[in-house]
Design a protein around this motif. Structure first.
Motif, short mmCIF file in Angstrom:
data_model
loop_
_atom_site.label_atom_id
_atom_site.label_comp_id
_atom_site.label_asym_id
_atom_site.label_seq_id
_atom_site.Cartn_x
_atom_site.Cartn_y
_atom_site.Cartn_z
N GLN A 197 0.83 -1.21 0.00
CA GLN A 197 0.00 0.00 0.00
C GLN A 197 0.86 1.26 0.00
O GLN A 197 1.80 1.39 0.79
N VAL A 198 0.52 2.18 -0.89
CA VAL A 198 1.25 3.45 -1.01
C VAL A 198 0.84 4.37 0.14
O VAL A 198 -0.35 4.53 0.43
N ARG A 199 1.83 4.97 0.76
CA ARG A 199 1.56 5.88 1.88
C ARG A 199 1.94 7.30 1.50
O ARG A 199 3.08 7.57 1.14
N HIS A 200 0.98 8.22 1.59
CA HIS A 200 1.24 9.63 1.32
C HIS A 200 1.73 10.29 2.61
O HIS A 200 1.12 10.11 3.67
N PRO A 201 2.82 11.05 2.54
CA PRO A 201 3.37 11.64 3.78
C PRO A 201 2.39 12.56 4.50
O PRO A 201 2.51 12.76 5.71
N ALA A 202 1.42 13.12 3.76
CA ALA A 202 0.46 14.02 4.40
C ALA A 202 -0.68 13.25 5.09
O ALA A 202 -1.47 13.83 5.83
N ARG A 203 -0.74 11.94 4.84
CA ARG A 203 -1.82 11.13 5.43
C ARG A 203 -1.22 9.87 6.07
O ARG A 203 -1.48 8.74 5.63
N PRO A 204 -0.42 10.03 7.10
CA PRO A 204 0.22 8.87 7.74
C PRO A 204 -0.79 8.02 8.50
O PRO A 204 -1.81 8.51 8.98
N TYR A 205 -0.49 6.75 8.59
CA TYR A 205 -1.37 5.86 9.35
C TYR A 205 -0.58 4.66 9.86
O TYR A 205 0.49 4.32 9.35
N HIS A 206 -1.14 4.05 10.88
CA HIS A 206 -0.61 2.80 11.43
C HIS A 206 -1.65 1.73 11.13
O HIS A 206 -2.81 1.84 11.55
#
Length: 326
Positions: A46-55
């Motif tokens: 899954q691609v992670r956008h730095p402005a929308r971090p998640y765990h």
């Protein structure tokens, strides 16, 4: 005794000052080892956008009391892409397993998603969900499901588009959702004490009822067109028997939901609506000879309408019960 095992992953780097959302993705599985393995593998990318971090935590609920998926699931326990919770729900039935998934989310979960074990999302799926949620201040986000057919599928069913689902404009507010590609506000749902209806153990459609109840309480649902999920359509479903029974069951589910949770006015409406669809379907039925699409629409009206009327009269079709029959 129910069992639960947790496999934590190392922390993922995020932007300084950006608090990562805690997201849980619930997946039910029952003796579909290839499917759950493919899904868990895809979720590592899954691609992670730095402005929308998640765990991220994957919550896998095995509805096989023997725990047949344990070895397959545990093999993904150290990927580093997500935490992994494996649970066995011994009470067989989709609503029991869905409720167990909700109950197994880690403390502090902000958002909960559902996917099926015969699906896999695109690599940007989760971020697309988050983007739509952010732009629309959504309580719930629902996305498209694209069928993946076996080799040499029956041409009639392809032309009839029977396995294709409704699509909407990106960011559009909609009035429905299902558990095959959804994200929702977990604390909100828990505050309402919403559960999947366990009286509908083998009927299917408990996700329709669940989200319908949430929407009636004020949940706002938005469409995320980029959050695409692929869904395998096995050859065993590309038969007239399965297709016709599924249409009947879908209508029946709507009615059974009204019997359990609707008032007299809603039941009368559902019965009248079902009868109207039966009449419309009969009027359109000759189209089956000249147009697969319109012919299937006729059968859909006829069978869903019949399912609704019979459901109000007390018949609950048990699609997911072994050897179910009309």
């Amino acid at each position: 005794m129910n069992q639960q095992e947790t496999f934590p992953h190392s922390s993922v780097d995020t932007e300084a000052g950006a608090a990562p959302l805690k997201i849980a993705v619930g997946v039910l599985t029952y003796r579909r080892l290839d499917g759950i393995a493919k899904l868990l593998d895809v979720m590592t990318r899954q691609v992670r956008h730095p402005a929308r971090p998640y765990h991220l935590t994957m919550v896998i609920v095995d509805n096989d009391a023997a725990g047949s998926a344990r070895t397959t699931v545990e093999s993904f326990g150290q990927t580093g892409a997500y935490d992994l919770i494996y649970v066995i729900e011994q009470n067989q039935g989709i609503p029991f397993a869905r409720n167990r998934a909700l109950d197994s989310a880690p403390p502090g979960t902000d958002l909960f998603c559902f996917l099926d074990d015969d699906e896999w999302p695109v690599d940007g799926w989760l971020d697309a969900m988050l983007e739509t949620r952010e732009k629309n201040r959504a309580d719930c986000v629902y996305g498209p499901v694209q069928p993946v057919y076996p080799e040499n599928p029956p041409e009639y069913f392809i032309k009839a588009r029977v396995f294709e689902r409704k699509k909407n404009e990106d960011g559009q507010r909609i009035s429905y959702a299902a558990s095959n590609n959804v994200m929702f506000d977990y604390p909100l749902i828990r505050s309402w004490n919403l559960r999947f209806e366990e009286k509908m153990r083998f009927t299917g459609g408990t996700d329709y009822l669940f989200f319908n109840q949430a929407i009636r309480r004020g949940m706002q649902v938005f469409w995320a067109d980029k959050a695409l999920v692929h869904d395998i359509v096995p050859a065993s479903r590309m038969t007239w028997k399965w297709v016709l029974q599924r249409q009947y069951r879908l209508g029946n589910t709507f009615a059974v939901s009204e019997v359990l949770h609707g008032n007299l006015k809603r039941r009368i409406y559902r019965a009248a609506y079902g009868a109207t669809r039966v009449v419309l379907g009969l009027a359109m039925l000759p189209a089956i000879l000249i147009s697969p699409y319109w012919g299937m629409r006729a059968l859909t009206h006829l069978l869903r309408g019949a399912g609704m009327v019979n459901g109000i009269l007390g018949h609950a079709y048990q699609e997911y019960k072994p050897n179910a029959a009309l």
